[in-house]
Design a protein around this motif. Structure first.
Motif, PDB file in Angstrom:
ATOM      1  N   ARG A 149     -65.713 -30.777   9.183  1.00 25.03           N
ATOM      2  CA  ARG A 149     -65.534 -29.334   8.916  1.00 25.03           C
ATOM      3  C   ARG A 149     -64.077 -29.051   8.518  1.00 25.03           C
ATOM      4  O   ARG A 149     -63.820 -28.297   7.566  1.00 25.03           O
ATOM      5  CB  ARG A 149     -65.922 -28.547  10.158  1.00 25.03           C
ATOM      6  CG  ARG A 149     -65.883 -27.019   9.920  1.00 25.03           C
ATOM      7  CD  ARG A 149     -66.190 -26.261  11.204  1.00 25.03           C
ATOM      8  NE  ARG A 149     -67.552 -26.503  11.627  1.00 25.03           N
ATOM      9  CZ  ARG A 149     -67.890 -27.115  12.759  1.00 25.03           C
ATOM     10  NH1 ARG A 149     -66.930 -27.587  13.560  1.00 25.03           N
ATOM     11  NH2 ARG A 149     -69.138 -27.284  13.084  1.00 25.03           N
ATOM     12  N   ASP A 150     -63.164 -29.669   9.272  1.00 26.38           N
ATOM     13  CA  ASP A 150     -61.749 -29.461   8.936  1.00 26.38           C
ATOM     14  C   ASP A 150     -61.439 -30.007   7.557  1.00 26.38           C
ATOM     15  O   ASP A 150     -60.684 -29.387   6.776  1.00 26.38           O
ATOM     16  CB  ASP A 150     -60.877 -30.153   9.986  1.00 26.38           C
ATOM     17  CG  ASP A 150     -60.988 -29.488  11.355  1.00 26.38           C
ATOM     18  OD1 ASP A 150     -61.460 -28.337  11.413  1.00 26.38           O
ATOM     19  OD2 ASP A 150     -60.620 -30.148  12.356  1.00 26.38           O
ATOM     20  N   ARG A 151     -62.016 -31.167   7.241  1.00 31.43           N
ATOM     21  CA  ARG A 151     -61.757 -31.749   5.921  1.00 31.43           C
ATOM     22  C   ARG A 151     -62.339 -30.878   4.814  1.00 31.43           C
ATOM     23  O   ARG A 151     -61.711 -30.677   3.764  1.00 31.43           O
ATOM     24  CB  ARG A 151     -62.344 -33.162   5.855  1.00 31.43           C
ATOM     25  CG  ARG A 151     -62.064 -33.856   4.534  1.00 31.43           C
ATOM     26  CD  ARG A 151     -62.486 -35.305   4.595  1.00 31.43           C
ATOM     27  NE  ARG A 151     -62.319 -35.982   3.333  1.00 31.43           N
ATOM     28  CZ  ARG A 151     -61.162 -36.414   2.838  1.00 31.43           C
ATOM     29  NH1 ARG A 151     -60.050 -36.230   3.544  1.00 31.43           N
ATOM     30  NH2 ARG A 151     -61.080 -37.016   1.671  1.00 31.43           N
ATOM     31  N   MET A 152     -63.542 -30.343   5.079  1.00 31.84           N
ATOM     32  CA  MET A 152     -64.170 -29.464   4.083  1.00 31.84           C
ATOM     33  C   MET A 152     -63.333 -28.207   3.883  1.00 31.84           C
ATOM     34  O   MET A 152     -63.202 -27.690   2.757  1.00 31.84           O
ATOM     35  CB  MET A 152     -65.576 -29.094   4.532  1.00 31.84           C
ATOM     36  CG  MET A 152     -66.579 -30.238   4.435  1.00 31.84           C
ATOM     37  SD  MET A 152     -66.880 -30.732   2.730  1.00 31.84           S
ATOM     38  CE  MET A 152     -67.701 -29.288   2.102  1.00 31.84           C
ATOM     39  N   ALA A 153     -62.760 -27.709   4.983  1.00 35.44           N
ATOM     40  CA  ALA A 153     -61.927 -26.504   4.851  1.00 35.44           C
ATOM     41  C   ALA A 153     -60.708 -26.786   3.980  1.00 35.44           C
ATOM     42  O   ALA A 153     -60.307 -25.963   3.148  1.00 35.44           O
ATOM     43  CB  ALA A 153     -61.500 -26.013   6.229  1.00 35.44           C
ATOM     44  N   VAL A 154     -60.104 -27.953   4.196  1.00 34.40           N
ATOM     45  CA  VAL A 154     -58.940 -28.323   3.391  1.00 34.40           C
ATOM     46  C   VAL A 154     -59.339 -28.458   1.924  1.00 34.40           C
ATOM     47  O   VAL A 154     -58.658 -27.941   1.022  1.00 34.40           O
ATOM     48  CB  VAL A 154     -58.328 -29.639   3.908  1.00 34.40           C
ATOM     49  CG1 VAL A 154     -57.252 -30.141   2.940  1.00 34.40           C
ATOM     50  CG2 VAL A 154     -57.733 -29.430   5.296  1.00 34.40           C
ATOM     51  N   ARG A 176     -58.195 -26.271  -1.337  1.00 35.42           N
ATOM     52  CA  ARG A 176     -57.670 -26.834  -2.578  1.00 35.42           C
ATOM     53  C   ARG A 176     -58.511 -26.390  -3.772  1.00 35.42           C
ATOM     54  O   ARG A 176     -57.991 -26.037  -4.839  1.00 35.42           O
ATOM     55  CB  ARG A 176     -57.642 -28.349  -2.499  1.00 35.42           C
ATOM     56  CG  ARG A 176     -56.649 -28.902  -1.490  1.00 35.42           C
ATOM     57  CD  ARG A 176     -56.741 -30.413  -1.442  1.00 35.42           C
ATOM     58  NE  ARG A 176     -55.785 -30.969  -0.483  1.00 35.42           N
ATOM     59  CZ  ARG A 176     -55.711 -32.261  -0.184  1.00 35.42           C
ATOM     60  NH1 ARG A 176     -56.524 -33.124  -0.817  1.00 35.42           N
ATOM     61  NH2 ARG A 176     -54.834 -32.682   0.705  1.00 35.42           N
ATOM     62  N   LEU A 177     -59.821 -26.414  -3.607  1.00 35.50           N
ATOM     63  CA  LEU A 177     -60.721 -26.024  -4.689  1.00 35.50           C
ATOM     64  C   LEU A 177     -60.558 -24.550  -5.042  1.00 35.50           C
ATOM     65  O   LEU A 177     -60.553 -24.155  -6.219  1.00 35.50           O
ATOM     66  CB  LEU A 177     -62.162 -26.330  -4.289  1.00 35.50           C
ATOM     67  CG  LEU A 177     -63.227 -26.069  -5.352  1.00 35.50           C
ATOM     68  CD1 LEU A 177     -62.981 -26.948  -6.578  1.00 35.50           C
ATOM     69  CD2 LEU A 177     -64.618 -26.327  -4.800  1.00 35.50           C
ATOM     70  N   ASN A 178     -60.377 -23.756  -4.001  1.00 29.42           N
ATOM     71  CA  ASN A 178     -60.223 -22.317  -4.231  1.00 29.42           C
ATOM     72  C   ASN A 178     -58.926 -22.026  -4.977  1.00 29.42           C
ATOM     73  O   ASN A 178     -58.848 -21.110  -5.801  1.00 29.42           O
ATOM     74  CB  ASN A 178     -60.241 -21.593  -2.890  1.00 29.42           C
ATOM     75  CG  ASN A 178     -60.235 -20.079  -3.062  1.00 29.42           C
ATOM     76  OD1 ASN A 178     -61.113 -19.500  -3.689  1.00 29.42           O
ATOM     77  ND2 ASN A 178     -59.208 -19.429  -2.523  1.00 29.42           N
ATOM     78  N   ALA A 179     -57.912 -22.872  -4.651  1.00 28.43           N
ATOM     79  CA  ALA A 179     -56.636 -22.660  -5.354  1.00 28.43           C
ATOM     80  C   ALA A 179     -56.768 -22.952  -6.844  1.00 28.43           C
ATOM     81  O   ALA A 179     -56.064 -22.366  -7.678  1.00 28.43           O
ATOM     82  CB  ALA A 179     -55.556 -23.539  -4.728  1.00 28.43           C
ATOM     83  N   LEU A 180     -57.671 -23.865  -7.170  1.00 21.34           N
ATOM     84  CA  LEU A 180     -57.873 -24.214  -8.580  1.00 21.34           C
ATOM     85  C   LEU A 180     -58.937 -23.349  -9.246  1.00 21.34           C
ATOM     86  O   LEU A 180     -59.118 -23.427 -10.461  1.00 21.34           O
ATOM     87  CB  LEU A 180     -58.275 -25.695  -8.681  1.00 21.34           C
ATOM     88  CG  LEU A 180     -57.238 -26.701  -8.162  1.00 21.34           C
ATOM     89  CD1 LEU A 180     -57.832 -28.105  -8.205  1.00 21.34           C
ATOM     90  CD2 LEU A 180     -55.961 -26.614  -8.997  1.00 21.34           C
TER      91      LEU A 180
END
Length: 370
Positions: A301-306, A310-314
């Protein structure tokens, strides 16, 4: 004349007992024994022919006090007065005790009577070997006891004479036959009661050495409870009687049933303990698995959030959220240049929370600095 004197003496004197000290005792190669008996005043030459000499358990020592039963005669060839002895007994403890002590000392010196050599008897023998007379009461007693206590046990007899001349060699050979056959788990060697002379075969060296060399444990059962022999000293266990030897050799079926019942209860308790232990281990494993799963899910879950950050930033949406808008033609293609816009043409303006329908009123080219 010597013949006449011999006839006169032999016809006049019956068998007599003579007491005295032994001197110059010699056993000839023929088996005859020659010696003299003496007291403080005189001495008499003696001869003991081979058939009688064979019954002697051992040779008397020089100076030993004995009494001899014999007949007076004259040796005609030399004209010598002599006593033809048929029985020779040592005074005090006797020749039998002397022979016993001599062999006992010899075997002790070799370590054959050491308690350290004694082997334990097998708890549940499949086969019991027996060395005794095939016609004696001892065999019947052994068979009766074993059939009563452990009827599933096999009995193998290696028969031998148990008294008389040559009995010791027969007993030793019978013991070795059982050992060579490899059929018995334990061996009973013995006979019923009798006089010291009757039991003497079990006090002879060949029997002692055969017992010591036996590959299986040996129970000595000679005579009655008060009788004690060299075989008892060398054997792994001494039993007071043949019946007692049979009792020692095999378990009692009643006690065996109790032992089996006890083993059954112990096995049941062990199984219960094992099941309970497995249950506890399984419960602990389930807890460990749940904790591991939760740790794995939390980590992912933590990895998915990270990754989502990142995806949202792009994402273009994040750009739109900052106040930008994207024009799209009816086919959904992005309109990037003024040349893509035609006056009067419709297009959609994509904003952060949806889209706005628009129409081109006019197109201004790129401002150029003059």
């Amino acid at each position: 004349m010597n013949a006449a004197a011999r006839a006169l003496i032999e016809g006049t004197f019956p068998a007599v007992w003579v007491n005295g000290e032994v001197t110059n005792f010699t056993r000839a190669r023929s088996g005859h024994c020659y010696f003299s008996l003496r007291d403080r005043d005189s001495q008499i030459r003696c001869v003991m022919w081979k058939p009688d000499a064979r019954r002697l358990p051992t040779q008397p020592t020089e100076g030993m006090e004995v009494r001899a039963l014999g007949k007076l005669t004259i040796y005609e060839g030399r004209g010598e007065f002599q006593l033809v002895v048929s029985e020779l007994e040592a005074r005090g403890e006797g020749l039998w005790k002397l022979a016993f002590d001599r062999l006992r000392t010899k075997l002790e010196t070799e370590g054959l009577t050491s308690p350290a050599r004694k082997r334990p008897l097998p708890a549940h023998p499949a086969c019991v070997g027996v060395v005794t007379s095939s016609a004696g009461a001892a065999l019947r007693d052994v068979i009766s006891v074993i059939r009563r206590r452990a009827p599933w046990t096999r009995i193998v007899l290696s028969a031998a004479r148990v008294q008389g001349e040559g009995a010791a060699d027969e007993i030793a050979a019978a013991i070795r036959r059982i050992g060579a056959a490899g059929c018995a788990d334990v061996l009973i060697v013995g006979r019923g009661g009798g006089s010291m002379e009757d039991l003497w075969a079990f006090n002879e060296e060949p029997v002692a050495r055969a017992i010591a060399e036996s590959p299986v444990p040996v129970i000595s059962a000679v005579g009655h409870e008060t009788d004690f022999t060299i075989a008892d000293l060398v054997a792994d266990l001494r039993a007071p009687t043949p019946s007692a030897a049979a009792e020692a050799a095999v378990p009692d079926r009643a006690s065996l049933r109790r032992e089996l019942a006890d083993l059954g209860e112990r096995m049941g308790r062990c199984m219960e303990d094992r099941v309970e232990s497995c249950r506890e281990r399984l419960f602990e494993a389930r807890l460990d698995l749940r904790d591991a799963r939760e740790r794995l899910v939390a980590g992912r879950r933590d990895r998915m959030a990270v990754l989502a950050g990142r995806l949202n930033a792009l994402s273009p949406l994040s750009t739109l959220a900052r106040g930008y808008a994207v024009p799209l033609d009816p086919a959904g293609r992005v309109l990037r240049r003024t040349a893509d816009f035609t006056p009067g043409a419709a297009f959609r303006l994509r904003v952060v929370d949806g889209s706005v329908e628009c129409r081109v009123e006019g197109v201004d080219g790129e401002d150029r600095a003059g």
